[in-house]
Design an enzyme around this catalytic site. Sequence first.
Site, PDB file in Angstrom:
ATOM      1  N   GLY A 206       0.828  -1.200   0.000  1.00  0.00           N
ATOM      2  CA  GLY A 206       0.000   0.000   0.000  1.00  0.00           C
ATOM      3  C   GLY A 206       0.856   1.240   0.000  1.00  0.00           C
ATOM      4  O   GLY A 206       2.046   1.199   0.312  1.00  0.00           O
ATOM      5  N   PRO A 208       2.478   4.883   0.975  1.00  0.00           N
ATOM      6  CA  PRO A 208       2.960   5.383   2.264  1.00  0.00           C
ATOM      7  C   PRO A 208       1.818   6.075   3.005  1.00  0.00           C
ATOM      8  O   PRO A 208       1.027   6.785   2.387  1.00  0.00           O
ATOM      9  CB  PRO A 208       4.028   6.411   1.879  1.00  0.00           C
ATOM     10  CG  PRO A 208       4.412   6.077   0.478  1.00  0.00           C
ATOM     11  CD  PRO A 208       3.240   5.418  -0.156  1.00  0.00           C
ATOM     12  N   GLY A 209       1.731   5.819   4.295  1.00  0.00           N
ATOM     13  CA  GLY A 209       0.733   6.509   5.099  1.00  0.00           C
ATOM     14  C   GLY A 209      -0.613   5.813   5.164  1.00  0.00           C
ATOM     15  O   GLY A 209      -1.551   6.327   5.756  1.00  0.00           O
ATOM     16  N   GLY A 211      -1.082   3.043   6.681  1.00  0.00           N
ATOM     17  CA  GLY A 211      -1.213   2.371   7.977  1.00  0.00           C
ATOM     18  C   GLY A 211      -0.550   1.006   8.062  1.00  0.00           C
ATOM     19  O   GLY A 211      -0.906   0.208   8.921  1.00  0.00           O
ATOM     20  N   LYS A 212       0.438   0.743   7.212  1.00  0.00           N
ATOM     21  CA  LYS A 212       1.073  -0.579   7.228  1.00  0.00           C
ATOM     22  C   LYS A 212       1.828  -0.816   8.539  1.00  0.00           C
ATOM     23  O   LYS A 212       1.710  -1.872   9.145  1.00  0.00           O
ATOM     24  CB  LYS A 212       2.018  -0.718   6.021  1.00  0.00           C
ATOM     25  CG  LYS A 212       1.288  -0.600   4.697  1.00  0.00           C
ATOM     26  CD  LYS A 212       2.195  -0.791   3.522  1.00  0.00           C
ATOM     27  CE  LYS A 212       3.195   0.343   3.324  1.00  0.00           C
ATOM     28  NZ  LYS A 212       2.566   1.634   3.030  1.00  0.00           N
ATOM     29  N   THR A 213       2.586   0.188   8.952  1.00  0.00           N
ATOM     30  CA  THR A 213       3.328   0.061  10.207  1.00  0.00           C
ATOM     31  C   THR A 213       2.361  -0.075  11.375  1.00  0.00           C
ATOM     32  O   THR A 213       2.566  -0.887  12.284  1.00  0.00           O
ATOM     33  CB  THR A 213       4.220   1.301  10.416  1.00  0.00           C
ATOM     34  OG1 THR A 213       4.903   1.568   9.204  1.00  0.00           O
ATOM     35  CG2 THR A 213       5.204   1.085  11.526  1.00  0.00           C
ATOM     36  N   HIS A 427      -2.615  32.899 -14.608  1.00  0.00           N
ATOM     37  CA  HIS A 427      -2.365  31.461 -14.670  1.00  0.00           C
ATOM     38  C   HIS A 427      -3.465  30.679 -13.927  1.00  0.00           C
ATOM     39  O   HIS A 427      -4.089  29.772 -14.479  1.00  0.00           O
ATOM     40  CB  HIS A 427      -0.986  31.145 -14.074  1.00  0.00           C
ATOM     41  CG  HIS A 427      -0.626  29.698 -14.071  1.00  0.00           C
ATOM     42  ND1 HIS A 427       0.197  29.137 -15.010  1.00  0.00           N
ATOM     43  CD2 HIS A 427      -0.996  28.675 -13.247  1.00  0.00           C
ATOM     44  CE1 HIS A 427       0.324  27.842 -14.767  1.00  0.00           C
ATOM     45  NE2 HIS A 427      -0.392  27.546 -13.687  1.00  0.00           N
ATOM     46  N   GLU A 428      -3.717  31.079 -12.681  1.00  0.00           N
ATOM     47  CA  GLU A 428      -4.731  30.359 -11.886  1.00  0.00           C
ATOM     48  C   GLU A 428      -6.122  30.592 -12.455  1.00  0.00           C
ATOM     49  O   GLU A 428      -6.943  29.677 -12.514  1.00  0.00           O
ATOM     50  CB  GLU A 428      -4.663  30.782 -10.416  1.00  0.00           C
ATOM     51  CG  GLU A 428      -3.388  30.373  -9.678  1.00  0.00           C
ATOM     52  CD  GLU A 428      -3.032  28.896  -9.819  1.00  0.00           C
ATOM     53  OE1 GLU A 428      -3.953  28.056  -9.946  1.00  0.00           O
ATOM     54  OE2 GLU A 428      -1.824  28.579  -9.826  1.00  0.00           O
ATOM     55  N   ASP A 503       2.485  21.639 -13.956  1.00  0.00           N
ATOM     56  CA  ASP A 503       1.272  21.243 -14.693  1.00  0.00           C
ATOM     57  C   ASP A 503       1.634  20.367 -15.879  1.00  0.00           C
ATOM     58  O   ASP A 503       0.989  19.355 -16.152  1.00  0.00           O
ATOM     59  CB  ASP A 503       0.547  22.484 -15.241  1.00  0.00           C
ATOM     60  CG  ASP A 503       0.092  23.417 -14.130  1.00  0.00           C
ATOM     61  OD1 ASP A 503      -0.134  22.927 -13.017  1.00  0.00           O
ATOM     62  OD2 ASP A 503      -0.032  24.638 -14.397  1.00  0.00           O
TER      63      ASP A 503
HETATM   64  P1  ADP Z   1       2.739   3.325   6.442  1.00  0.00           P
HETATM   65  O1  ADP Z   1       3.519   2.392   7.292  1.00  0.00           O
HETATM   66  O2  ADP Z   1       1.761   2.620   5.554  1.00  0.00           O
HETATM   67  O3  ADP Z   1       3.540   4.338   5.708  1.00  0.00           O
HETATM   68  P2  ADP Z   1       1.853   4.292   8.976  1.00  0.00           P
HETATM   69  O4  ADP Z   1       1.385   3.059   9.614  1.00  0.00           O
HETATM   70  O5  ADP Z   1       3.195   4.774   9.361  1.00  0.00           O
HETATM   71  O6  ADP Z   1       1.780   4.169   7.395  1.00  0.00           O
HETATM   72  O7  ADP Z   1       0.756   5.421   9.207  1.00  0.00           O
HETATM   73  C1  ADP Z   1       1.093   6.680   9.716  1.00  0.00           C
HETATM   74  C2  ADP Z   1       0.033   7.176  10.669  1.00  0.00           C
HETATM   75  O8  ADP Z   1      -1.189   7.425   9.982  1.00  0.00           O
HETATM   76  C3  ADP Z   1      -0.338   6.178  11.732  1.00  0.00           C
HETATM   77  O9  ADP Z   1       0.544   6.234  12.809  1.00  0.00           O
HETATM   78  C4  ADP Z   1      -1.728   6.645  12.120  1.00  0.00           C
HETATM   79  O10 ADP Z   1      -1.659   7.750  12.995  1.00  0.00           O
HETATM   80  C5  ADP Z   1      -2.295   7.140  10.813  1.00  0.00           C
HETATM   81  N1  ADP Z   1      -3.112   6.111  10.151  1.00  0.00           N
HETATM   82  C6  ADP Z   1      -2.883   5.560   8.931  1.00  0.00           C
HETATM   83  N2  ADP Z   1      -3.847   4.658   8.633  1.00  0.00           N
HETATM   84  C7  ADP Z   1      -4.683   4.610   9.684  1.00  0.00           C
HETATM   85  C8  ADP Z   1      -5.868   3.861   9.992  1.00  0.00           C
HETATM   86  N3  ADP Z   1      -6.391   2.971   9.147  1.00  0.00           N
HETATM   87  N4  ADP Z   1      -6.472   4.085  11.180  1.00  0.00           N
HETATM   88  C9  ADP Z   1      -5.976   4.983  12.054  1.00  0.00           C
HETATM   89  N5  ADP Z   1      -4.868   5.709  11.826  1.00  0.00           N
HETATM   90  C10 ADP Z   1      -4.225   5.549  10.664  1.00  0.00           C
HETATM   91 ZN    ZN Z   2      -0.783  25.682 -12.860  1.00  0.00          ZN
END
Ligand code: ADP
Ligand code: ZN
Length: 598
Positions: A206, A208-209, A211-213, A427-428, A503
């Site tokens: 998935g 980044p961000g 929630g994998k970690t 532009h905008e 753009d």
């Molecule tokens: P990844 O490892 O995928 O890059 P992280 O697990 O580090 O993402 O997610 C970063 C932060 O985003 C988490 O610590 C949490 O605060 C928030 N977050 C991401 N997904 C969720 C989720 N499904 N539910 C709650 N918080 C989430």
């Molecule tokens: Zn533009």
Amino acid sequence: MKEDEKKQNNKNKNIYLIIATIVLILIAAGLTIYFVTSSNKNENQEIAYTDLIKEINNGNVESIEMTVGSTSVKVKLKNETEEKTGIIPSTQAFIELIQNKVEEGNEIHLEQKKQNAFLTIFENLFTLLPTILLVILFIMLFKLQGLGDKGKVYDAETTKSKITFNDVAGLDEEKQEMIEIVDFLKNPDRFYEMGAKIPRGVLLCGKPGTGKTLIAKAIAGEANVPFISMSGSEFIEMFAGLGASRVRKLFEKAKKIAPCIVFIDEIDAIGSRRTSSSGAESENNQTLNQLLVEMDGFDTEETIIVLAATNRPEMLDKALLRPGRFDRQINIALPDLNGREAILKIHAEGKKFAKDINLRSIAEDTAGYTGAELANILNEAAIIATINKHKAITNKDIEDANKKVTIGLEKHSRIVSDKDKKLTAYHEAGHAIVSSQLETQKDIKEVSIIPRGVAGGYTMYKTNEDKYYVSKTEMEEKLISLLGGRAAEKIALNDISTGASNDIEVATQIAKDMIIKYGMSDSLGPIYIDTEKDPYELQMLGEKFGDAIGAEVKIMLDDAYSKAQKLIKNNMDKLDKVAMRLMEKEIISAEEFQELIK
Ligand code: ADP
Ligand code: ZN
């Protein structure tokens, strides 16, 4: 062969040198702490590290209290009523030491507390100042020997996770699979008795961000097992020969504390396809090979589950995905509307909100955002509300936080000349006017020429719909509105600027994707070519084919640009109006914009 052996010898020498230095540093640190603590003897409450170790070895320690992030510990000895304080050089090594002692049958009660104040940090900084100085000195010595920047030694992080599934919002189906893994970890024997093999590796795929970690930690938390983590990129930076040995050590450690979770973030950094070339890449291959060896080498009794995260599973070496290795995949998609609302709910906990805040409507406005971005927005909103001395977080604070997270911080201090201001305004206004004439692009939320982040201005669109599919028409219209900025500059000001660079970059990427990812080109037909996965695929298809793709990209972009210019020419009065208003007010809301172009 001889050459290689020599190299290996050199590497080993380097490792010994580093180990020797580390031992020296530890001795120095120990001595410093000894001096620091003994110079404070008047309190008579302190215990030197060396004494502490002695007491632990003699079995005289009843309990130890640690504070997370602090090297200061409280020690209670068996025959004494008063607690003593001591300083330890490394919390992690210390915890391991205690754990070993406990395993050997010693009864030591170890309590870990959360840090309560800045005070502790300062306290530690001051007491450890001499040690820090010494360490810096040694680092400098390293540099002198030319070992400096490659001599960083990373250690895997071991923690007990307190995160549970309650902290993970949405992802209901994925949770089902996670519950299974928790079951394996909790009751491995039940599965073994049935003759089932426990999964070794699970790949979390998935962006980044997403929630994998968080998920990996939640699995460890739910199963109440330790969590060892390391990032793939950390293996890479390691100097020659160390990558593979770190992998070995990581698993050695895991075997000691099993059942446990091993989490490898960014596994693509080590796990991308092996190549036959030499140098840095063959180093990488060694690391990957070691990982494969470790995955195969588990005894059946060891309950270790390896979770690995990646955004690009297709880049991974196929060997990693074979049965018994990472043979399970959990795909973590961007959260949908309900998922976003659930994530917002979790992160809203403990925050003060004004009465009219509606998390559902924030969720509606944030299609395509990751969980991390949503969490970030609520946190930034709380910060903005505090700075503005609001009683609670308002809708405006959330709006501001949203822009800060997605576009960047407003830069009021950046001096903008009148000429630049006019250029940005046209532009905008160009993006906005062209978009307003296109069915799939006309939902404009805000137009602004206030610089934010790296952008000189921005046109924001409403995103209140979760889209699973994007149509060809929508992509074509997106190209036109992306080029609307450049078109307006050319027609209204008779000059073009660098402001359209991003753009054009985005538009070119979309056009390319349309042709080689989604098979949307009339002349090339339905075809999929992944140049990232395999740079030679295009070559294989022949030079002519590559030329045809290039020609098709150009046709699509030229076509979009000429359509954008036409729309501008047909709406010059509206363009002027919007640009003027932008120069005057710098920001135009959706309602105002609709009013202006009526
Ligand atoms: P990844 O490892 O995928 O890059 P992280 O697990 O580090 O993402 O997610 C970063 C932060 O985003 C988490 O610590 C949490 O605060 C928030 N977050 C991401 N997904 C969720 C989720 N499904 N539910 C709650 N918080 C989430
Ligand atoms: Zn533009």
